[in-house]
Design a protein around this motif. Structure first.
Motif, PDB file in Angstrom:
ATOM      1  N   ALA A 284       0.821  -1.210   0.000  1.00 18.94           N
ATOM      2  CA  ALA A 284       0.000   0.000   0.000  1.00 18.94           C
ATOM      3  C   ALA A 284       0.856   1.262   0.000  1.00 18.94           C
ATOM      4  O   ALA A 284       0.452   2.298  -0.549  1.00 18.94           O
ATOM      5  N   TRP A 285       2.043   1.210   0.622  1.00 22.60           N
ATOM      6  CA  TRP A 285       2.944   2.361   0.620  1.00 22.60           C
ATOM      7  C   TRP A 285       3.259   2.798  -0.800  1.00 22.60           C
ATOM      8  O   TRP A 285       3.272   3.990  -1.107  1.00 22.60           O
ATOM      9  N   PHE A 286       3.487   1.836  -1.674  1.00 16.86           N
ATOM     10  CA  PHE A 286       3.774   2.164  -3.075  1.00 16.86           C
ATOM     11  C   PHE A 286       2.546   2.710  -3.790  1.00 16.86           C
ATOM     12  O   PHE A 286       2.667   3.449  -4.764  1.00 16.86           O
ATOM     13  N   GLN A 287       1.377   2.355  -3.287  1.00 15.88           N
ATOM     14  CA  GLN A 287       0.137   2.783  -3.935  1.00 15.88           C
ATOM     15  C   GLN A 287      -0.430   4.072  -3.337  1.00 15.88           C
ATOM     16  O   GLN A 287      -1.546   4.463  -3.674  1.00 15.88           O
ATOM     17  N   GLY A 288       0.343   4.725  -2.474  1.00 18.16           N
ATOM     18  CA  GLY A 288      -0.073   6.024  -1.969  1.00 18.16           C
ATOM     19  C   GLY A 288      -0.399   6.089  -0.499  1.00 18.16           C
ATOM     20  O   GLY A 288      -0.652   7.184   0.031  1.00 18.16           O
ATOM     21  N   ALA A 289      -0.415   4.972   0.193  1.00 13.59           N
ATOM     22  CA  ALA A 289      -0.668   4.970   1.633  1.00 13.59           C
ATOM     23  C   ALA A 289       0.649   5.233   2.354  1.00 13.59           C
ATOM     24  O   ALA A 289       1.268   4.338   2.937  1.00 13.59           O
ATOM     25  N   ASN A 290       1.105   6.488   2.278  1.00 11.92           N
ATOM     26  CA  ASN A 290       2.391   6.887   2.838  1.00 11.92           C
ATOM     27  C   ASN A 290       2.281   8.303   3.396  1.00 11.92           C
ATOM     28  O   ASN A 290       1.205   8.922   3.354  1.00 11.92           O
ATOM     29  N   ASP A 291       3.360   8.820   3.923  1.00 13.00           N
ATOM     30  CA  ASP A 291       3.330  10.108   4.611  1.00 13.00           C
ATOM     31  C   ASP A 291       3.004  11.289   3.702  1.00 13.00           C
ATOM     32  O   ASP A 291       2.643  12.363   4.198  1.00 13.00           O
ATOM     33  N   ALA A 292       3.147  11.123   2.402  1.00 15.28           N
ATOM     34  CA  ALA A 292       2.844  12.219   1.473  1.00 15.28           C
ATOM     35  C   ALA A 292       1.625  11.933   0.604  1.00 15.28           C
ATOM     36  O   ALA A 292       1.233  12.779  -0.202  1.00 15.28           O
ATOM     37  N   GLY A 293       1.037  10.747   0.749  1.00 11.30           N
ATOM     38  CA  GLY A 293      -0.120  10.392  -0.063  1.00 11.30           C
ATOM     39  C   GLY A 293       0.184  10.329  -1.548  1.00 11.30           C
ATOM     40  O   GLY A 293      -0.664  10.631  -2.384  1.00 11.30           O
ATOM     41  N   GLN A 294       1.402   9.893  -1.882  1.00 17.23           N
ATOM     42  CA  GLN A 294       1.863   9.909  -3.271  1.00 17.23           C
ATOM     43  C   GLN A 294       2.091   8.494  -3.798  1.00 17.23           C
ATOM     44  O   GLN A 294       2.623   7.623  -3.097  1.00 17.23           O
ATOM     45  N   LEU A 295       1.710   8.284  -5.048  1.00 23.65           N
ATOM     46  CA  LEU A 295       2.010   7.026  -5.727  1.00 23.65           C
ATOM     47  C   LEU A 295       3.521   6.898  -5.884  1.00 23.65           C
ATOM     48  O   LEU A 295       4.194   7.861  -6.261  1.00 23.65           O
ATOM     49  N   MET A 296       4.061   5.712  -5.571  1.00 19.40           N
ATOM     50  CA  MET A 296       5.511   5.509  -5.596  1.00 19.40           C
ATOM     51  C   MET A 296       5.954   4.517  -6.676  1.00 19.40           C
ATOM     52  O   MET A 296       7.051   3.991  -6.622  1.00 19.40           O
ATOM     53  N   TRP A 297       5.103   4.298  -7.653  1.00 20.68           N
ATOM     54  CA  TRP A 297       5.497   3.452  -8.778  1.00 20.68           C
ATOM     55  C   TRP A 297       4.641   3.813  -9.986  1.00 20.68           C
ATOM     56  O   TRP A 297       3.625   4.521  -9.864  1.00 20.68           O
ATOM     57  N   ASP A 298       5.065   3.349 -11.139  1.00 15.27           N
ATOM     58  CA  ASP A 298       4.319   3.525 -12.375  1.00 15.27           C
ATOM     59  C   ASP A 298       3.573   2.218 -12.655  1.00 15.27           C
ATOM     60  O   ASP A 298       4.192   1.217 -13.027  1.00 15.27           O
ATOM     61  N   PRO A 299       2.252   2.201 -12.463  1.00 12.30           N
ATOM     62  CA  PRO A 299       1.514   0.941 -12.628  1.00 12.30           C
ATOM     63  C   PRO A 299       1.403   0.481 -14.073  1.00 12.30           C
ATOM     64  O   PRO A 299       0.937  -0.634 -14.321  1.00 12.30           O
ATOM     65  N   GLU A 300       1.861   1.307 -15.023  1.00 15.04           N
ATOM     66  CA  GLU A 300       1.853   0.887 -16.422  1.00 15.04           C
ATOM     67  C   GLU A 300       3.103   0.080 -16.770  1.00 15.04           C
ATOM     68  O   GLU A 300       3.035  -0.874 -17.559  1.00 15.04           O
ATOM     69  N   THR A 301       4.240   0.442 -16.192  1.00 16.41           N
ATOM     70  CA  THR A 301       5.515  -0.185 -16.566  1.00 16.41           C
ATOM     71  C   THR A 301       6.168  -0.973 -15.436  1.00 16.41           C
ATOM     72  O   THR A 301       7.090  -1.746 -15.673  1.00 16.41           O
ATOM     73  N   GLY A 302       5.728  -0.757 -14.197  1.00 17.84           N
ATOM     74  CA  GLY A 302       6.354  -1.403 -13.049  1.00 17.84           C
ATOM     75  C   GLY A 302       7.554  -0.666 -12.510  1.00 17.84           C
ATOM     76  O   GLY A 302       8.204  -1.150 -11.580  1.00 17.84           O
ATOM     77  N   GLY A 303       7.877   0.508 -13.059  1.00 18.33           N
ATOM     78  CA  GLY A 303       9.011   1.281 -12.551  1.00 18.33           C
ATOM     79  C   GLY A 303       8.731   1.838 -11.168  1.00 18.33           C
ATOM     80  O   GLY A 303       7.613   2.267 -10.874  1.00 18.33           O
ATOM     81  N   GLY A 304       9.746   1.827 -10.312  1.00 21.55           N
ATOM     82  CA  GLY A 304       9.613   2.371  -8.968  1.00 21.55           C
ATOM     83  C   GLY A 304      10.286   3.725  -8.861  1.00 21.55           C
ATOM     84  O   GLY A 304      11.372   3.937  -9.408  1.00 21.55           O
ATOM     85  N   PHE A 305       9.652   4.663  -8.158  1.00 23.08           N
ATOM     86  CA  PHE A 305      10.213   5.997  -7.986  1.00 23.08           C
ATOM     87  C   PHE A 305      11.258   5.987  -6.876  1.00 23.08           C
ATOM     88  O   PHE A 305      11.124   5.292  -5.874  1.00 23.08           O
ATOM     89  N   ASP A 306      12.290   6.805  -7.054  1.00 19.54           N
ATOM     90  CA  ASP A 306      13.512   6.663  -6.262  1.00 19.54           C
ATOM     91  C   ASP A 306      13.449   7.166  -4.827  1.00 19.54           C
ATOM     92  O   ASP A 306      14.328   6.823  -4.030  1.00 19.54           O
ATOM     93  N   GLY A 307      12.480   7.984  -4.469  1.00 19.78           N
ATOM     94  CA  GLY A 307      12.448   8.444  -3.089  1.00 19.78           C
ATOM     95  C   GLY A 307      11.222   9.279  -2.807  1.00 19.78           C
ATOM     96  O   GLY A 307      10.667   9.932  -3.696  1.00 19.78           O
ATOM     97  N   LEU A 308      10.795   9.259  -1.536  1.00 16.00           N
ATOM     98  CA  LEU A 308       9.665  10.056  -1.084  1.00 16.00           C
ATOM     99  C   LEU A 308      10.195  11.184  -0.216  1.00 16.00           C
ATOM    100  O   LEU A 308      10.842  10.942   0.805  1.00 16.00           O
ATOM    101  N   HIS A 309       9.913  12.426  -0.657  1.00 15.70           N
ATOM    102  CA  HIS A 309      10.369  13.613   0.047  1.00 15.70           C
ATOM    103  C   HIS A 309       9.178  14.345   0.653  1.00 15.70           C
ATOM    104  O   HIS A 309       8.026  14.129   0.269  1.00 15.70           O
ATOM    105  N   ALA A 310       9.459  15.255   1.561  1.00 19.82           N
ATOM    106  CA  ALA A 310       8.386  16.035   2.177  1.00 19.82           C
ATOM    107  C   ALA A 310       7.647  16.871   1.137  1.00 19.82           C
ATOM    108  O   ALA A 310       6.448  17.131   1.285  1.00 19.82           O
ATOM    109  N   ASP A 311       8.350  17.286   0.085  1.00 16.44           N
ATOM    110  CA  ASP A 311       7.740  18.151  -0.919  1.00 16.44           C
ATOM    111  C   ASP A 311       7.421  17.425  -2.216  1.00 16.44           C
ATOM    112  O   ASP A 311       7.180  18.052  -3.244  1.00 16.44           O
ATOM    113  N   GLY A 312       7.420  16.105  -2.210  1.00 13.69           N
ATOM    114  CA  GLY A 312       7.055  15.373  -3.410  1.00 13.69           C
ATOM    115  C   GLY A 312       7.856  14.109  -3.613  1.00 13.69           C
ATOM    116  O   GLY A 312       8.454  13.568  -2.672  1.00 13.69           O
TER     117      GLY A 312
END
Length: 340
Positions: A284-312
């Protein structure tokens, strides 16, 4: 209510991989060959590729590339180089640091789970070479133990794996008797859950309940400490101490993946709901259930985003982050569609 984790998608990882290995870095979704490859990543590639059920030819090819890369990374002593440049030249000397431990983890997993005979056979040969060494670094030894424990499930007579697990178990320090901070280090740093997972794996392999129970206890504490407001809030790149302000950033996907792996292992020996819930929280963290409410992967390609920051979100899709997504979703598949 049921939960269903998305299936792992290998498209981006395949795009990041050439005949030598998987490129370490990307600019957004574009691979950056000029930064080369690393053993840490290729070990993770071998893990996710060989434990993927019903893998197709492309995923088997990933495993083949990875096992060849790890063979080249090893010195005759078993120590490992970590960094290869884009032309295929090694840029460092062999060590017994984390790359060595992750190499053994990958090889043991491949030997236990690959459906390709030559990959299994090559992995065992390389495992036995690397497992002669011992590392002074706790996380390196912990990763190595995970590989040894996997191999022992299919080859319980393999002396190299048994000796590695036995030596590790003998080196585990006694609990610190501090109920408010039972962690064996003054601060949480990186890949924290692997320390608890290794205790569980070694305890099971040696049929030593006090050791696996200690691992479960530490993992339960860590899982509670890494949660806030109903979602995961993992240790940031700078670490976390007892009195640090939360939430804290930069949060790394690999921390979440390590926690998912540990919870999945715990679920195999402890029937409590906390462990499947931990794996699902990681997905769920990758799907947006995290401290910034942000998606952390690309569900079209499976790519993962490199880091979660306070500003994005750091939207570069490097190998480590992509492998963290794949690994976590693989574990979550085992606990999908389970009543809550």
């Amino acid at each position: 209510m049921t939960t269903t984790a998305p299936a792992p998608i290998f498209d981006h990882l395949l795009r990041m991989t050439d005949h030598r290995g998987t490129f370490e870095h990307a600019c957004f979704a574009e691979p950056r060959p000029e930064h080369g490859y690393c053993t840490d990543d290729m070990s993770r590639v071998l893990v996710v590729a060989t434990r993927q059920p019903h893998a197709d030819w492309d995923v088997h090819r990933l495993a083949s590339v990875a096992v060849r890369f790890l063979n080249e990374a090893q010195d005759l002593t078993g120590a490992c180089r970590n960094r290869m440049d884009s032309s295929g030249r090694w840029a460092d000397e062999p060590t017994l640091e984390d790359c060595w431990g992750r190499c053994i983890w990958g090889l043991g997993t491949a030997a236990a789970h690959s459906k390709v005979a030559w990959v299994r056979q090559s992995a065992i040969v390389q495992f036995e070479r690397a497992a002669r060494a011992r590392s002074p670094w706790p996380r390196a030894m912990a990763f190595a133990v995970l590989g040894a424990a996997e191999l022992l499930t299919v080859a319980p007579e393999l002396r190299a794996a048994h000796d590695l697990v036995t030596d590790y178990a003998a080196s585990v320090a006694e609990p610190n008797a501090n109920p408010s901070w039972p962690w064996p280090e003054a601060r949480l740093t990186y890949a924290n859950a692997v320390l608890a997972e290794a205790m569980i794996a070694a305890g099971v392999a040696l049929d030593t309940k006090p050791l696996w129970q200690r691992g479960l206890d530490l993992l339960e504490w860590l899982l509670g400490h890494e949660a806030a407001d109903g979602h995961l809030s993992p240790t940031p790149a700078g670490g976390r101490g007892p009195d640090d302000v939360r939430p804290a950033f930069d949060q790394q996907p690999t921390e979440v993946a390590t926690l998912a792996d540990a919870c999945a292992r715990a679920a195999a020996i402890d029937p409590r709901q906390i462990w499947p819930d931990g794996v699902r929280a990681a997905a769920a963290w990758f799907q947006g259930a995290n401290d910034a409410g942000q998606l952390m992967w690309d569900p079209e390609t499976g790519g993962g985003f490199d880091g979660l920051h306070a500003d994005g979100v750091n939207r570069n899709q490097g190998a480590e982050s992509t492998l963290a997504v794949l690994s976590t979703l693989q574990q979550a598949q085992h606990f999908s569609a389970v009543p809550q």
